[in-house]
Design an enzyme around this catalytic site. Structure first.
Site, mmCIF file in Angstrom:
data_model
loop_
_atom_site.group_PDB
_atom_site.id
_atom_site.type_symbol
_atom_site.label_atom_id
_atom_site.label_comp_id
_atom_site.label_asym_id
_atom_site.label_seq_id
_atom_site.Cartn_x
_atom_site.Cartn_y
_atom_site.Cartn_z
ATOM 1 N N HIS A 184 -3.942 -0.720 -4.587
ATOM 2 C CA HIS A 184 -5.397 -0.962 -4.438
ATOM 3 C C HIS A 184 -6.081 -0.625 -5.771
ATOM 4 O O HIS A 184 -7.171 -0.052 -5.787
ATOM 5 C CB HIS A 184 -6.000 -0.098 -3.327
ATOM 6 C CG HIS A 184 -5.343 -0.228 -1.996
ATOM 7 N ND1 HIS A 184 -5.589 -1.292 -1.147
ATOM 8 C CD2 HIS A 184 -4.454 0.569 -1.353
ATOM 9 C CE1 HIS A 184 -4.876 -1.129 -0.034
ATOM 10 N NE2 HIS A 184 -4.176 -0.015 -0.142
ATOM 11 N N GLU A 231 -4.981 -5.367 -5.192
ATOM 12 C CA GLU A 231 -4.790 -5.922 -3.854
ATOM 13 C C GLU A 231 -4.428 -7.408 -3.919
ATOM 14 O O GLU A 231 -4.787 -8.109 -4.870
ATOM 15 C CB GLU A 231 -6.055 -5.730 -3.016
ATOM 16 C CG GLU A 231 -6.349 -4.268 -2.714
ATOM 17 C CD GLU A 231 -7.615 -4.075 -1.896
ATOM 18 O OE1 GLU A 231 -8.324 -5.078 -1.628
ATOM 19 O OE2 GLU A 231 -7.895 -2.917 -1.508
ATOM 20 N N SER A 280 0.834 -1.200 0.000
ATOM 21 C CA SER A 280 0.000 0.000 0.000
ATOM 22 C C SER A 280 0.874 1.257 0.000
ATOM 23 O O SER A 280 1.589 1.510 -0.959
ATOM 24 C CB SER A 280 -0.957 -0.040 1.193
ATOM 25 O OG SER A 280 -1.932 0.965 1.104
#
Length: 264
Positions: free
Chosen positions: A170, A197, A128
């Site tokens: 994401h 993801e 992330s």
């Protein structure tokens, strides 16, 4: 010596079942002696996040990880950090806010020695926010103000482990196609890499190529061949022609220097 491998994760990686991506990172770290370091600077909950990854890597790697809870520039200047970094087999950067990572660590003793250790072969992973900072230029945030029909894309400097690349994470799950396309329209010489993801890219061969691992896909935007770009300032609309686009699944290998899929 060759630079260390990079494992760049789109976020929300599996931590309870097969743990494919985290297991790959742990395996890569065994190319060098020492524990895995866990950097929690990006997170607003460093103790909880650090504890979770500590338990995971303790099991997957077989050594007790070293936690780096660096939440201020003062802590990032600790004179003991260079020795601690040199003892690591790898460093993993957790998710959170990528601007915290760069604003707290940029230019510090920690960052300078981390970069040098990576050049000397240290494996680095990030998920992330920890993925977004891997490139020289990174996306900080994007906002669309519907009432004013104004789109604002905020960009800044990342850690620079990858040149001429922008990472977005994401990717499919948060519908970030438009924001990465906009980033490439504004920087057509750079390759945009959108990582879903529970999916990652493993960058090896001294940054020349990467392999896709994980559950979903990686999207590649290459604006170098574009013949027309019109990005309205502070607006949501744009016109772009002849951008090359690739969608890569698990096992696909992409050459970053040649900007093409490697077909075996």
């Amino acid at each position: 010596m060759a630079k260390g491998d990079l494992l760049i994760i789109g976020g929300n990686e599996d931590k309870s079942d097969k743990k494919m991506i985290l297991s790959r990172f742990a395996a890569l770290c065994k190319n060098r002696p020492g524990p895995i370091g866990i950097l929690t600077t990006a997170s607003g909950f460093p103790e909880e996040v650090g504890s979770e990854y500590h338990e995971l890597f303790n099991t997957l790697h077989g050594t007790k990880p070293l936690l780096f809870h660096l939440d201020s520039r003062e802590k990032a200047e600790d004179p003991e950090l260079p020795q601690q970094l040199s003892s690591l087999s790898g460093l993993f950067m957790t998710g959170g806010d990528q601007l915290r990572l760069t604003s707290i660590l940029g230019g510090t003793t920690f960052y300078k020695h981390l970069f040098q250790e990576w050049k000397d072969g240290l494996t680095i992973g990030g998920t992330s926010a920890g993925a977004a900072v891997m490139s020289r230029l990174m996306i900080i945030s994007s906002k669309l103000f519907e009432k004013e029909d104004v789109s604002v894309l905020e960009m800044g400097s990342g850690f620079g482990f990858l040149e001429d690349v922008i990472i977005d994470q994401h990717f499919s799950q948060r519908d970030r196609f438009s924001r990465l396309m906009r980033a490439i329209a504004l920087n057509p010489q750079i390759i945009g890499i959108g990582i879903d993801e529970n999916t990652a890219i493993w960058v090896h061969n001294d940054g020349e190529q990467f392999e896709v691992i994980g559950e979903y896909n990686v999207s590649i935007f290459d604006g170098k061949t574009s013949t027309y770009v019109d990005v309205a300032e502070n607006k949501g609309n744009m016109t772009i022609s002849d951008i090359r686009f690739h969608t890569l699944g698990a096992g696909a290998v992409f050459n970053l220097h040649k900007r093409e899929l490697i077909i075996s």
